[in-house]
Design a protein around this motif. Structure first.
Motif, PDB file in Angstrom:
ATOM      1  N   LEU A   9       0.870  -1.172   0.000  1.00 49.04           N
ATOM      2  CA  LEU A   9       0.000   0.000   0.000  1.00 49.04           C
ATOM      3  C   LEU A   9       0.909   1.226   0.000  1.00 49.04           C
ATOM      4  O   LEU A   9       1.666   1.452   0.940  1.00 49.04           O
ATOM      5  N   LYS A  10       0.862   2.003  -1.078  1.00 46.11           N
ATOM      6  CA  LYS A  10       1.717   3.176  -1.205  1.00 46.11           C
ATOM      7  C   LYS A  10       0.848   4.429  -1.310  1.00 46.11           C
ATOM      8  O   LYS A  10      -0.239   4.399  -1.880  1.00 46.11           O
ATOM      9  N   PHE A  11       1.334   5.524  -0.767  1.00 47.16           N
ATOM     10  CA  PHE A  11       0.617   6.791  -0.779  1.00 47.16           C
ATOM     11  C   PHE A  11       1.108   7.659  -1.930  1.00 47.16           C
ATOM     12  O   PHE A  11       2.311   7.778  -2.170  1.00 47.16           O
ATOM     13  N   TYR A  12       0.166   8.276  -2.643  1.00 48.04           N
ATOM     14  CA  TYR A  12       0.496   9.179  -3.737  1.00 48.04           C
ATOM     15  C   TYR A  12      -0.323  10.461  -3.580  1.00 48.04           C
ATOM     16  O   TYR A  12      -1.266  10.522  -2.792  1.00 48.04           O
ATOM     17  N   GLY A  13      -0.003  11.476  -4.331  1.00 49.36           N
ATOM     18  CA  GLY A  13      -0.774  12.712  -4.303  1.00 49.36           C
ATOM     19  C   GLY A  13       0.003  13.832  -3.645  1.00 49.36           C
ATOM     20  O   GLY A  13       1.210  13.753  -3.434  1.00 49.36           O
ATOM     21  N   ASN A  14      -0.721  14.895  -3.307  1.00 46.91           N
ATOM     22  CA  ASN A  14      -0.102  16.088  -2.746  1.00 46.91           C
ATOM     23  C   ASN A  14      -0.074  16.104  -1.232  1.00 46.91           C
ATOM     24  O   ASN A  14       0.166  17.135  -0.624  1.00 46.91           O
ATOM     25  N   LEU A  15      -0.375  14.958  -0.619  1.00 46.68           N
ATOM     26  CA  LEU A  15      -0.355  14.903   0.847  1.00 46.68           C
ATOM     27  C   LEU A  15       1.084  14.882   1.346  1.00 46.68           C
ATOM     28  O   LEU A  15       1.977  14.332   0.702  1.00 46.68           O
ATOM     29  N   ASN A  16       1.301  15.495   2.491  1.00 44.42           N
ATOM     30  CA  ASN A  16       2.612  15.458   3.129  1.00 44.42           C
ATOM     31  C   ASN A  16       2.744  14.155   3.896  1.00 44.42           C
ATOM     32  O   ASN A  16       2.593  14.107   5.111  1.00 44.42           O
ATOM     33  N   VAL A  17       2.973  13.069   3.145  1.00 44.34           N
ATOM     34  CA  VAL A  17       3.048  11.746   3.756  1.00 44.34           C
ATOM     35  C   VAL A  17       4.473  11.229   3.635  1.00 44.34           C
ATOM     36  O   VAL A  17       5.079  11.278   2.561  1.00 44.34           O
ATOM     37  N   ASN A  18       4.978  10.757   4.738  1.00 47.37           N
ATOM     38  CA  ASN A  18       6.300  10.150   4.729  1.00 47.37           C
ATOM     39  C   ASN A  18       6.208   8.823   3.980  1.00 47.37           C
ATOM     40  O   ASN A  18       5.378   7.977   4.299  1.00 47.37           O
ATOM     41  N   THR A  19       7.037   8.634   2.965  1.00 45.77           N
ATOM     42  CA  THR A  19       6.953   7.411   2.169  1.00 45.77           C
ATOM     43  C   THR A  19       7.251   6.170   2.990  1.00 45.77           C
ATOM     44  O   THR A  19       6.904   5.062   2.593  1.00 45.77           O
ATOM     45  N   THR A  20       7.858   6.338   4.157  1.00 44.23           N
ATOM     46  CA  THR A  20       8.110   5.169   5.000  1.00 44.23           C
ATOM     47  C   THR A  20       6.813   4.664   5.622  1.00 44.23           C
ATOM     48  O   THR A  20       6.793   3.592   6.214  1.00 44.23           O
ATOM     49  N   ASP A  21       5.731   5.424   5.470  1.00 46.45           N
ATOM     50  CA  ASP A  21       4.443   4.967   5.989  1.00 46.45           C
ATOM     51  C   ASP A  21       3.803   3.919   5.091  1.00 46.45           C
ATOM     52  O   ASP A  21       2.808   3.298   5.467  1.00 46.45           O
ATOM     53  N   SER A  22       4.340   3.739   3.881  1.00 43.81           N
ATOM     54  CA  SER A  22       3.815   2.706   2.995  1.00 43.81           C
ATOM     55  C   SER A  22       3.990   1.338   3.648  1.00 43.81           C
ATOM     56  O   SER A  22       4.993   1.076   4.314  1.00 43.81           O
ATOM     57  N   GLN A  23       2.988   0.478   3.480  1.00 42.96           N
ATOM     58  CA  GLN A  23       2.987  -0.816   4.140  1.00 42.96           C
ATOM     59  C   GLN A  23       2.879  -1.943   3.120  1.00 42.96           C
ATOM     60  O   GLN A  23       2.174  -1.808   2.122  1.00 42.96           O
ATOM     61  N   CYS A  24       3.565  -3.029   3.394  1.00 39.71           N
ATOM     62  CA  CYS A  24       3.447  -4.229   2.575  1.00 39.71           C
ATOM     63  C   CYS A  24       2.919  -5.375   3.433  1.00 39.71           C
ATOM     64  O   CYS A  24       3.134  -5.394   4.648  1.00 39.71           O
ATOM     65  N   PHE A  25       2.215  -6.301   2.812  1.00 38.78           N
ATOM     66  CA  PHE A  25       1.664  -7.426   3.554  1.00 38.78           C
ATOM     67  C   PHE A  25       1.614  -8.639   2.642  1.00 38.78           C
ATOM     68  O   PHE A  25       1.600  -8.525   1.415  1.00 38.78           O
ATOM     69  N   GLN A  26       1.585  -9.796   3.263  1.00 39.61           N
ATOM     70  CA  GLN A  26       1.612 -11.066   2.547  1.00 39.61           C
ATOM     71  C   GLN A  26       0.222 -11.692   2.550  1.00 39.61           C
ATOM     72  O   GLN A  26      -0.440 -11.740   3.584  1.00 39.61           O
ATOM     73  N   VAL A  27      -0.231 -12.154   1.385  1.00 32.44           N
ATOM     74  CA  VAL A  27      -1.491 -12.900   1.282  1.00 32.44           C
ATOM     75  C   VAL A  27      -1.128 -14.359   1.051  1.00 32.44           C
ATOM     76  O   VAL A  27      -0.463 -14.694   0.072  1.00 32.44           O
TER      77      VAL A  27
END
Length: 194
Positions: free
Chosen positions: A22-40
Motif C-alpha cells: 500500500l503506497k501513498f500518492y498525491g499532494n499529501l505530506n506523507v512520509n513514504t516510510t508509511d507505505s505498508q506491505c503485507f503477505q497474502v
C-alpha cells in the motif's frame, strides 16, 4: 503544520497469494516510510468454515439473511450418501442446544433461480486450528426438499446438548441470495432416550 491521521482500508478480492504493498500518492505530506506491505497466503486445499466470526443461534431463532457477500470457504461436503462440490459462499451459524431434543431446521429460499443447500455438522471449529474439511463422521444431516415446495430445505435431527454448525451453501457461485431459517426444538416425546 502536519496533522497526524490514521488511514484504514479493507481490501476485498485479493484471492491470489503474494506480496502486496500500500503506497501513498498525491499532494499529501506523507512520509513514504508509511507505505505498508503485507503477505497474502494461499487458502487451504479444502477451504475453511472456521476462520470467521460465526453467529450463534438457539432454539426459537428466526433468521432472515443471505449468502451474497460470503466468500467460498468450503466446497467439499462428505456427508453420508452425499458427496459433492458446492461452489458458492457459505453462511455458517453455531447452533446451541441446551438439552436433548428433536431439532427442526426449516429454511426457505426467497430469491428466484438460486439453489441453496443446508447441512448440519458437529461443531468442529477449534480456535487453534481454524481450517476444517467436512468429514463423513462429523456430518449429521443434509437437508431434504419437500415434494410440494422445492424452495424449502428441512432437517430434523435428535441432538444431544451441545454446539453444532448449520451451513448454508449454493451449488455454483451464482447461487447467492436471500433465505429465512427457523429453528424449532421439541423436548417432548423423547422418552425413548431414557
Amino acid at each position: 503544520v502536519i496533522t497526524p491521521f490514521t488511514f484504514t482500508r479493507t481490501f476485498q478480492g485479493l484471492n491470489h497469494p503474494g506480496n502486496y504493498c500500500l503506497k501513498f500518492y498525491g499532494n499529501l505530506n506523507v512520509n513514504t516510510t508509511d507505505s505498508q506491505c503485507f503477505q497474502v497466503n494461499a487458502a487451504p486445499a479444502h477451504g475453511t468454515i472456521c476462520d470467521i466470526n460465526i453467529p450463534n443461534i438457539v432454539c426459537g431463532s428466526n433468521i432472515s439473511s443471505n449468502n451474497n457477500l460470503e466468500p467460498n470457504r468450503l466446497t467439499w461436503y462428505n456427508c453420508a450418501g452425499y458427496e459433492s462440490d458446492l461452489y458458492s459462499g457459505e453462511k455458517v451459524y453455531r447452533l446451541e442446544v441446551t438439552e436433548y431434543s428433536e431439532v427442526r431446521l426449516d429454511m426457505k429460499i426467497l430469491d428466484n433461480w438460486i439453489d441453496l443447500d443446508m447441512f448440519l455438522i458437529k461443531d468442529v471449529c477449534d480456535p487453534k486450528k481454524p481450517y476444517y474439511k467436512v468429514d463423513k463422521k462429523d456430518c449429521i444431516a443434509q437437508a431434504w426438499i419437500p415434494q410440494d415446495n422445492h424452495r424449502e430445505r428441512k432437517i430434523v435431527a435428535k441432538l444431544e446438548a451441545g454446539t453444532y454448525l448449520v451451513v448454508i451453501d449454493g451449488e455454483t457461485n451464482s447461487d447467492r441470495g436471500r433465505f429465512t431459517l427457523n429453528v424449532d426444538c421439541g423436548f417432548r416425546d423423547l422418552c425413548t432416550k431414557a
